[in-house]
Design an enzyme around this catalytic site. Structure first.
Site, PDB file in Angstrom:
ATOM      1  N   ASN A 156       0.863  -1.177   0.000  1.00 28.67           N
ATOM      2  CA  ASN A 156       0.000   0.000   0.000  1.00 28.67           C
ATOM      3  C   ASN A 156       0.904   1.234   0.000  1.00 28.67           C
ATOM      4  OD1 ASN A 156      -1.788   2.067   0.374  1.00 28.67           O
ATOM      5  ND2 ASN A 156      -2.672   1.287   2.291  1.00 28.67           N
ATOM      6  N   PRO A 157       1.161   1.776  -1.184  1.00 28.61           N
ATOM      7  CA  PRO A 157       2.127   2.895  -1.252  1.00 28.61           C
ATOM      8  C   PRO A 157       1.783   4.052  -0.324  1.00 28.61           C
ATOM      9  CG  PRO A 157       1.620   2.076  -3.447  1.00 28.61           C
ATOM     10  CD  PRO A 157       0.679   1.362  -2.510  1.00 28.61           C
ATOM     11  N   GLU A 194      11.319   0.010   9.294  1.00 27.59           N
ATOM     12  CA  GLU A 194      12.626   0.205   9.928  1.00 27.59           C
ATOM     13  C   GLU A 194      13.670   0.632   8.911  1.00 27.59           C
ATOM     14  OE1 GLU A 194      13.449  -3.097  12.570  1.00 27.59           O
ATOM     15  OE2 GLU A 194      11.729  -2.524  13.801  1.00 27.59           O
TER      16      GLU A 194
END
Lengths: 733, 316
Positions: free
Chosen positions: A619-620, A693
């Site tokens: 999901n950009p 991260e």
């Protein structure tokens, strides 16, 4: 389902829902205040009383006496529990000091009492009446002083954590160009918006915790160990979490004390840790000292690379290992990695967003900048020149699954206008401001762990996904719904997702940037099982049928999903051994432009860019949010965040959000995030890796390098606050 | 937070007399500082006299061309006032450099003058602090002192006055008007308002118990370039490492007060004449007698550079 071979072409390669920018499905609930966080769950159980925790006033020693007479007599007080009257609780996963009980004090603000009252104000007021005396002992509080004597840490197999490839010493001695520099990073606080909070209620010997926790299954097992009870009798429910960043991976005092207090009060008890308690009572990112030695030829090829890391923790284990990215990021025949750990009497150090790498890049990627300058070489070119071949340096058996770091660097260079950077520091001026650009590479491993889900058909064409996966603000709800919608061929709005309940099948949880890859693979596997069950019900082969538009085409016929009636399956994914042959990682190139006031050293970021390589982006929209959030956190680490240790008393002094400064809006300018259109068939059937991260790995170094490029003054002691350099800047006239 | 009783005052005189009559009583205005401190039991008043109904929320021009600001005028209203923005720019700039929009909406002119220090040891009641608990000692002097005072401090206390507004008021030669418990009026020059700690750091200012600020008066405007340069570790919502409030007159004559360095806005008028000729010598005189710690010694040279920056900006 076992994922035991690289993914071939599958339905996600022609996806209609996965990979599309999708506003988060829980967004309207959050923006209208209808997504209740742990402390706000007023309706889950009646008669909730308020608990208020008291923290230890000393860092090391024993409680000699506690007097709670006045507190017990105070208005509204239902119960007072004292550590001295309670047997120390057991230790759950990653609890290094008992979360409650006994007279021994292991660290400052360790929980020593809890007052339960009818109102929050009564509990707080009575808590202040508890009188505690202590026998203080000397403690090991000064990490920089203790570090030189620290032993090697133990690796996962219990062996000393020192790895060598080739002969570093000889190669470094012979190198034509050398860097030998030491960097320090401070203790940092997660400083999430929502504090640790729990409502605990007993029903006979069954305990329910409405809490805020990233890892539901770990939490349930841990709570069993802590309270000495069968985890089967424990339920955790944590559907909405106001940030975690690793600080909520494990059970902490809020949950334990709420459970103990509820038992004593014979009432449900709710507790939120007060903000001033959080820095010292809970966990933090450990400070590090990191020495980098890099030797290279005049052509810029690295011949010798050593990264040594020192950190400390209360148990003499589980430190902050800044070396994690160094074996992977650059080529070089002769290498040394060593990780040392001191034993301290400070609060418990533990995981915070990209533990290890987040601070490791602050050292390695600045050392690379220093090497580039010494070589007279562009720092992007230096990195490209040292790109490893297809395997991890020194480990020919370990192949990179999919690695596009060079593409990230080149794409970022063009987009950022890197060609406008002046190699000579201090040469760009804008009024009173000196302006510089910096770059850094980023690497973060992309683990994927066993993950399960239950998928149900509601009989009306709707799909319900239930898993104990959590959404810590990351967007798990939405990517799980997208995955189910794609696999079962229904519109997104037909999928309902329920998360964070330990009564649901155990997912991988949210941590280590494994959540997205693992949980979507688990939901996919469960949906495949459901398709088979639908096929059995309606008389076709579910693996061969086409699920699209809410319909199923099979055997030349078309079915409505509703025709299958109400069905439910539990399914999940496990990952096979073939992955051991690969290093599965995510990569980024980070860019920053920073202006520094030539008079006062005030520094302001002007632009930031991250170019990320993380496989399919599920999901950009929410992936971008992950990365820009991580960039903000990295800016804090580079420029302002520090838990200050008072080495006399052994505590973090600046333990509130006025003293521990994180970036505010005014610190964060235009941010740009680009995702390469890569696919990694080794990670999972969806070929998608996490980004949460990756987004923090390298950003701070890019900022530090930009500040150096602006000013010509190198600061190796984070955070780079102006007092560390402004007097070394030539004042303009 | 301890239990307390509460009442709303109708007149300044009544408010002053009520607080004076109760040893543990305090005034409550915006509450942005006092209520937080009460929750931590750093302050534990037994009685609060809420002054928000008093008729002290206007900004009026005075006969001599100055301005009289009611004690209850909010920081937001004061900073946005047309005459303040036009003629007292240093004050607007200082106010908007402080806190956040929400806090400035609640914070009052008088309350802001009474804002207590942000020394972290003052805020942690496990630690010794002479300001919080007289005679207990000072954990800050040999502790984390980077944010704390470099001048005007004592062996008992190195806390700073943390606010911004008062630093501008110091440059503007403001006067604090009060009503005393016996109903008399008193005027206090801003220079004399905040106390140096000496051996009694628990007293931040010269107000007696029950004395209520009613107004702050500014003399007629001072022509020149008004500046407030606040240097901090992040771009907003942080207390100053060093701030410089000042006015550079068209002829170059400069007046300046520094914040973040002392228990009060720090201004040395006698040094100001030298600023336009030999800035370094002037700042040396302003900070003469400073007793910084190792951690905060940088503030002195940072103050000098802040002044250099605003002077250079004015000349460019």
């Amino acid at each position: 389902m076992e994922f035991n071979a690289p993914a071939g072409r599958n339905l996600f390669d022609a996806s209609k829902v996965v990979g599309k920018s999708t506003p988060r499905i829980d967004g309207p609930l959050k923006t209208t205040g209808q997504a209740p966080y742990a402390y706000e769950r007023h309706d889950v159980v009646a008669n909730q009383a308020y608990g208020y925790i008291v923290g230890s006033a000393i860092a090391k020693g024993r409680i000699s006496a506690m007097d709670a007479e006045a507190a017990r007599a105070a208005p509204g007080v239902i119960a007072v529990i004292l550590a001295t009257e309670t047997k120390p609780v057991g230790k759950g996963m990653s609890n290094y000091a008992p979360l409650f009980g006994g007279s021994d004090i292991a660290h400052y603000h360790q929980a020593i009492a809890c007052v339960v009252a009818e109102t929050f104000e009564q509990a707080r007021s009575a808590a202040a009446l508890i009188r505690t005396s202590y026998d203080r002992s000397a403690g090991r509080f000064d990490f920089p002083k203790l570090a030189p004597e620290a032993p090697l840490a133990k690796d996962e197999e219990g062996k000393p954590d020192r790895q060598t490839v080739g002969d570093f010493d000889s190669a470094f001695a012979a190198a034509e160009v050398k860097i030998d520099a030491t960097y320090t990073t401070p203790d940092e606080s997660h400083a999430m918006m929502e504090p640790h909070a729990t409502i605990a209620a007993w029903d006979g010997d069954k305990l329910t915790l409405w809490t805020s926790n990233q890892m539901i299954n770990w939490g349930k097992e841990s709570m069993g160990k802590i309270l000495g009870m069968d985890p089967k009798n424990i339920r955790l429910d944590s559907p909405y979490i106001g940030g975690g960043f690793g600080g909520k991976l494990f059970i902490r005092a809020d949950a334990v004390v709420a459970a103990l207090a509820a038992k004593q009060a014979k009432r449900p008890v709710k507790i939120a840790l007060q903000r001033p308690l959080m820095a010292n009572n809970t966990t933090h990112r450990h400070a590090t000292i990191q020495r980098l030695r890099i030797g290279a030829g005049r052509d810029g090829r690295i011949t010798a690379l050593a990264h040594e890391n020192w950190s400390g923790n209360i148990n003499g284990k589980e430190g902050e290992n800044g070396t994690l990215q160094t074996p992977v990021l650059y080529a070089g025949a002769n290498r040394l990695i060593a990780n040392y750990i001191a034993t301290l009497d400070l609060p418990e150090g533990n995981a915070m967003r990209a533990p290890g790498e987040a601070v490791g890049h602050l050292a390695l990627e600045v050392a690379m900048d220093e090497l580039a300058e010494k070589l007279g070489m562009d720092p992007i070119e230096l990195r490209i020149r040292n790109e490893p071949k297809s395997t991890v340096p020194g480990k020919p058996e370990k192949r990179f699954s999919d690695r596009n770091l060079v593409r990230c660097l080149r794409e970022g260079s063009t987009r950022f206008g890197w060609d406008r950077r002046k190699a000579k520091p201090g040469s760009v001026r804008d009024g009173q401001w000196l302006v510089g650009m910096g770059v850094a590479a980023g690497y973060r491993a992309a683990p994927a762990n066993k993950s399960a889900a239950r998928v149900r058909l509601d009989g009306n064409g709707g799909v319900i996904v239930e898993t104990d996966m959590t959404d810590i603000g990351t967007g798990s709800y939405t990517i799980i719904a997208q995955t189910a919608a794609e696999t079962l061929g229904v519109p997104l709005e037909k999928v309902k997702v329920t998360l964070g309940d330990s009564d649901h099948p155990a997912a991988a949880g949210s941590g280590g940037q494994w959540g997205a890859a693992s949980s979507t693979a688990g939901v996919y596997a469960a949906c495949v099982t459901l398709r088979q069950k639908i096929g059995q019900t309606l008389g076709f082969d579910g693996d061969k049928a086409e699920f699209a538009g809410g319909k199923i085409k099979a055997n030349g016929k078309s079915f409505d999903l509703a025709e299958a009636g109400k069905l439910s399956v539990d399914g999940g994914i496990e990952f096979g051994k073939f992955k051991d042959d690969y290093d599965v990682g995510t990569y980024a190139a980070h860019f920053a432009e920073v202006a520094v006031n030539a008079y006062t050293g005030e520094a302001r970021i002007r632009r930031m860019l991250a170019v990320c390589d993380a496989g399919r982006i599920l999901n950009p929209l929410s992936a971008r949010s992950q990365v820009i959030g991580a960039m903000v956190m990295a800016a804090g680490a580079a420029m302002m965040e520090e838990l200050v240790v008072d080495t006399r008393f052994g505590f973090f002094v600046n333990h509130d959000l006025a003293g521990y400064e994180v970036p505010v809006h005014a610190d964060i300018p235009a941010q740009d995030v680009v995702f390469l259109d890569t696919l990694d068939p080794i990670i999972s059937p969806l070929k998608a890796k996490g980004v949460g991260e990756l987004g923090i790995c390298g950003v701070g170094a890019a900022i530090a390098n930009a500040m150096y490029n602006a000013t010509g003054v190198r600061v190796r002691e984070y955070p780079i606050t102006l007092d560390k350099y402004f007097e070394r800047m030539p004042m303009l006239t | 937070m301890r239990s307390f009783s509460y009442e709303r005052a109708q007149t300044p005189e009544q408010a002053a007399a009520t607080v004076a009559g109760k040893p543990g009583a305090k005034f409550l205005a915006g509450g942005t500082n006092l209520l937080d401190l009460m929750k931590l039991e750093i302050e534990s008043p037994t009685h609060l006299v809420d002054v928000q109904d008093l008729d002290l929320d206007r900004i009026e021009e005075t006969d001599d061309g100055g301005v009289r600001i009611g004690a209850l005028v909010s920081n937001t209203a004061l900073a946005a006032h047309r005459k303040i923005r036009t003629d007292y720019g240093v004050l607007t700039r200082a106010i908007v450099a402080g806190a956040s929009g929400q806090l400035r909406n609640k914070a009052t002119t008088a309350g802001n003058l009474l804002q207590r220090t942000r020394c972290p040891y003052f805020y942690d009641s496990n630690m010794a602090c002479n300001k919080r608990k007289p005679g207990s000692g000072c954990a800050a002097i040999a502790g984390f002192s980077r944010q704390l005072g470099v001048i005007g401090t004592s062996d008992s206390c190195i806390a700073t006055y943390p606010g911004d507004m008062a630093v501008a008021l110091r440059v503007l030669d403001a006067t604090i008007e009060t009503v005393t418990p016996d109903g008399a009026k008193r005027s206090i020059a801003i220079a004399d308002f905040h106390r140096l700690p000496g051996s009694s750091p628990e007293r931040d200012n010269v107000l007696e118990h029950g004395e209520l600020i009613t107004h702050v008066t500014l003399p007629k405007p001072i022509e020149g370039r008004h500046f407030y340069y606040k240097i901090r570790d992040r771009a907003s919502y942080a207390f100053a490492l060093v701030s410089a409030a000042g006015i550079i007159a068209p002829n170059g004559a400069t007046r300046v007060a520094f914040g973040g360095v002392a228990p009060k806005p720090w201004r040395v008028e006698a040094a100001e004449e030298a600023i336009s000729k030999d800035r370094k010598a002037a700042t040396a005189q302003i900070f003469s007698g400073a007793r910084p710690t190792e951690e905060n010694a940088f503030k002195i040279s940072l103050a000098d550079r802040a002044l250099a920056a605003v002077i250079a900006e004015a000349r460019s």
